[in-house]
Write a protein that holds these residues in place. Structure first.
Motif, PDB file in Angstrom:
ATOM      1  N   LEU A   1     -16.902   6.854  36.733  1.00 11.53           N
ATOM      2  CA  LEU A   1     -17.051   6.682  35.294  1.00 11.53           C
ATOM      3  C   LEU A   1     -16.900   5.201  34.958  1.00 11.53           C
ATOM      4  O   LEU A   1     -16.360   4.415  35.743  1.00 11.53           O
ATOM      5  CB  LEU A   1     -16.017   7.514  34.539  1.00 11.53           C
ATOM      6  CG  LEU A   1     -15.971   9.013  34.869  1.00 11.53           C
ATOM      7  CD1 LEU A   1     -15.029   9.726  33.898  1.00 11.53           C
ATOM      8  CD2 LEU A   1     -17.351   9.650  34.831  1.00 11.53           C
ATOM      9  N   ALA A   2     -17.355   4.827  33.775  1.00 15.49           N
ATOM     10  CA  ALA A   2     -17.383   3.417  33.402  1.00 15.49           C
ATOM     11  C   ALA A   2     -15.995   2.810  33.254  1.00 15.49           C
ATOM     12  O   ALA A   2     -15.836   1.592  33.331  1.00 15.49           O
ATOM     13  CB  ALA A   2     -18.163   3.247  32.100  1.00 15.49           C
ATOM     14  N   ASN A   3     -14.975   3.655  33.056  1.00 17.54           N
ATOM     15  CA  ASN A   3     -13.614   3.135  32.873  1.00 17.54           C
ATOM     16  C   ASN A   3     -12.840   3.019  34.179  1.00 17.54           C
ATOM     17  O   ASN A   3     -11.633   2.752  34.172  1.00 17.54           O
ATOM     18  CB  ASN A   3     -12.840   4.012  31.883  1.00 17.54           C
ATOM     19  CG  ASN A   3     -12.674   5.446  32.370  1.00 17.54           C
ATOM     20  OD1 ASN A   3     -13.104   5.794  33.479  1.00 17.54           O
ATOM     21  ND2 ASN A   3     -12.066   6.273  31.547  1.00 17.54           N
ATOM     22  N   GLY A   4     -13.508   3.227  35.302  1.00 15.91           N
ATOM     23  CA  GLY A   4     -12.852   3.075  36.597  1.00 15.91           C
ATOM     24  C   GLY A   4     -12.312   4.351  37.193  1.00 15.91           C
ATOM     25  O   GLY A   4     -11.877   4.365  38.351  1.00 15.91           O
ATOM     26  N   THR A   5     -12.320   5.431  36.433  1.00 16.86           N
ATOM     27  CA  THR A   5     -11.868   6.710  36.971  1.00 16.86           C
ATOM     28  C   THR A   5     -13.009   7.402  37.710  1.00 16.86           C
ATOM     29  O   THR A   5     -14.164   6.999  37.625  1.00 16.86           O
ATOM     30  CB  THR A   5     -11.338   7.637  35.859  1.00 16.86           C
ATOM     31  OG1 THR A   5     -12.385   7.840  34.893  1.00 16.86           O
ATOM     32  CG2 THR A   5     -10.136   7.032  35.171  1.00 16.86           C
ATOM     33  N   VAL A   6     -12.666   8.444  38.439  1.00 15.85           N
ATOM     34  CA  VAL A   6     -13.635   9.228  39.199  1.00 15.85           C
ATOM     35  C   VAL A   6     -13.564  10.673  38.733  1.00 15.85           C
ATOM     36  O   VAL A   6     -12.466  11.221  38.540  1.00 15.85           O
ATOM     37  CB  VAL A   6     -13.348   9.155  40.715  1.00 15.85           C
ATOM     38  CG1 VAL A   6     -14.231  10.119  41.484  1.00 15.85           C
ATOM     39  CG2 VAL A   6     -13.554   7.728  41.223  1.00 15.85           C
ATOM     40  N   MET A   7     -14.722  11.278  38.550  1.00 10.44           N
ATOM     41  CA  MET A   7     -14.786  12.667  38.081  1.00 10.44           C
ATOM     42  C   MET A   7     -15.464  13.524  39.140  1.00 10.44           C
ATOM     43  O   MET A   7     -16.472  13.116  39.735  1.00 10.44           O
ATOM     44  CB  MET A   7     -15.547  12.732  36.767  1.00 10.44           C
ATOM     45  CG  MET A   7     -15.549  14.078  36.087  1.00 10.44           C
ATOM     46  SD  MET A   7     -15.943  13.824  34.334  1.00 10.44           S
ATOM     47  CE  MET A   7     -16.867  15.317  34.001  1.00 10.44           C
ATOM     48  N   ILE A   8     -14.893  14.710  39.384  1.00 11.26           N
ATOM     49  CA  ILE A   8     -15.399  15.624  40.416  1.00 11.26           C
ATOM     50  C   ILE A   8     -15.548  17.013  39.806  1.00 11.26           C
ATOM     51  O   ILE A   8     -14.609  17.536  39.207  1.00 11.26           O
ATOM     52  CB  ILE A   8     -14.442  15.693  41.619  1.00 11.26           C
ATOM     53  CG1 ILE A   8     -14.154  14.290  42.171  1.00 11.26           C
ATOM     54  CG2 ILE A   8     -15.026  16.594  42.710  1.00 11.26           C
ATOM     55  CD1 ILE A   8     -13.088  14.272  43.266  1.00 11.26           C
ATOM     56  N   SER A   9     -16.722  17.613  39.964  1.00 12.02           N
ATOM     57  CA  SER A   9     -16.879  18.995  39.527  1.00 12.02           C
ATOM     58  C   SER A   9     -16.184  19.904  40.528  1.00 12.02           C
ATOM     59  O   SER A   9     -16.319  19.738  41.740  1.00 12.02           O
ATOM     60  CB  SER A   9     -18.356  19.374  39.385  1.00 12.02           C
ATOM     61  OG  SER A   9     -19.049  19.234  40.613  1.00 12.02           O
TER      62      SER A   9
END
Length: 453
Positions: A142-150
């Motif tokens: 994500l643009a804020n440096g976090t990572v998203m996983i389904s």
């Protein structure tokens, strides 16, 4: 986009032409599996030499074995991509590689590109205890440096799952979604912040698809058929679209790369068709634009669907590619007019219809499955494994012969595809025995891991 992933993670979309002219990739990564075979060995990350001028061209030059057996490494992604192009402190250095069956998440440091190392492991017990989620699938930065996983299931493998967030230190943050109300199942996702939207699709609950495919599960409604449009800022579903009997098991979702566009596509695997969506007067409209007819095959109780399992869009949003895993072909469509796509080329490689080719004398044991396209749109890499239990069911020889990873040369100007006869990675000859290869990533960026904002 620079091959030096220690610099900023990537350009904004205004620099897409520069990205398409980036230096040719020298290596690629793919995950290779022993899960689901008779070989008691860990899955691993393979580094492959794709430099035509190298003496080790089309060979595995490094293998990073995981410390556990039975992870089923599947899809994976980067900690940073072009969505964070405005932050020079971010770099495309760490791969996040989840285990689909184990719910274990590996963080891989690629500072030494040709010899990656394990940086951190997030154990399944922690994930399940803190989030009640399991079966990680798609990874997006994500643009804020976090990572998203389904996440495709709860802690015991029931639907609908949810979306997991990791912070910049790869510590668990929790759920992204406020609630999963209206979502029956989960699978893939893609976001477009300029339109305050995310789209997600549905496969099924892990308890359903882990053992293999059963047609009775389709009749019982145990597989997905919906697309969900989420409010990106409030993390809640705005609109769900039921694709019905003609849109069974919608899998990979892809927006146009141009962040101003609301156009996107999804492939319904079992129904073997492509659906197009766009925003129309504040409402998201979805319609079917491509149908691949089923084919009668001797010994099959029903006509065999093509089973569209992966798709992607070229960086300039001109061509759509998708794989028909059971039929054994890859299609290229010109989508300059997204509502009226035109077939420009197809190649046959493996599959059940007996039309597949051999490459450098090596027969493709499965069907074309995972696809990855270079930023310049000229090189499409392909593997032939879907999911261990489904592989064993539909292509029983794949476990003993191993995967192939092959290359298709694409005409990015006029359309056209041709199998490159000089490139073939034979995973049947691996040191621990035949392995099955799955998703592919480029160190310098590729068309499915980069989202422009």
């Amino acid at each position: 986009m620079s091959q030096d992933h220690h610099s900023c993670c990537g350009p904004g979309y205004a620099s897409v032409e520069a990205a398409m002219k980036a230096d040719r990739e020298k290596i690629i990564y793919t995950v290779a599996l022993y899960t689901g075979t008779s070989i008691e060995a860990p899955d691993y990350l393979a580094t492959i030499d794709v430099d035509p001028n190298s003496p080790t061209y089309s060979q595995v030059i490094h293998r990073l074995q995981m410390p556990y057996i039975g992870d089923e490494l599947h899809h994976f992604g980067w900690n940073a991509c072009s969505s964070c192009h405005g932050d020079a402190s971010k770099s495309r250095r760490f791969l996040i590689i989840p285990g689909q069956r184990s719910t274990r998440i590996y963080i891989i440091d690629t500072q030494e590109q040709r010899a990656p190392k394990i940086h951190k492991i997030i154990e399944p017990e922690e994930i399940k205890a803190k989030t009640n989620l399991s079966a990680p699938h798609t990874v997006h930065c994500l643009a804020n440096g976090t990572v998203m996983i389904s996440m495709l299931g709860d802690s015991v493998g029931n639907g609908p799952g949810g979306f997991l967030l990791l912070d910049e230190n790869f510590d668990l943050v929790g759920h992204w979604e406020k609630n999963a109300e209206g979502m029956s199942f989960n699978y893939d996702f893609w976001y477009q912040p300029r339109h305050n939207i995310m789209v997600s699709s549905e496969w099924g609950a892990p308890k359903t698809y882990y053992p293999g495919f059963d047609l009775e599960d389709v009749k019982a409604g145990n597989y997905g058929r919906k697309l969900h449009f989420w409010d990106w800022s409030t993390h809640s579903i705005l609109q769900s679209v039921d694709l019905g009997e003609e849109g069974l098991i919608p899998l990979e979702v892809r927006f146009h790369h141009n962040p101003d566009s609301t156009e996107g596509f999804v492939g319904a695997a079992l129904s073997s068709n492509i659906w197009h969506w766009w925003k129309n007067n504040g409402h998201w409209t979805v319609e079917k634009i491509i149908d691949i007819p089923s084919v009668n095959v001797e010994g099959w109780p029903i006509p065999v669907p093509s089973l569209i399992t992966d798709l992607l869009i070229s960086l300039n949003d001109k061509y759509l590619y998708f794989s028909n895993w059971l039929h054994g072909n890859i299609c290229q469509y010109d989508i300059s007019d997204p509502k009226h796509p035109k077939l420009t080329a197809q190649v046959w490689c493996g599959g059940l219809l007996g039309r597949g080719e051999t490459i450098k004398g090596r027969k493709i044991a499965g069907g074309p499955q995972m696809l990855q396209l270079s930023l310049d749109g000229k090189r499409l890499y392909v593997t032939d494994s879907l999911f261990s239990s489904w592989d064993n069911q539909f292509y029983p020889d794949l476990a003993s012969s191993g995967s192939t990873l092959f290359l298709i040369d694409c005409d990015s100007e006029n359309g056209g595809m041709e199998i490159n006869e000089n490139f073939c990675v034979d995973f049947g000859q691996e040191p621990n025995g035949p392995a099955r290869a799955h998703e592919i990533r480029y160190p310098g960026g590729d068309v499915t891991s980069d989202i422009w904002v």
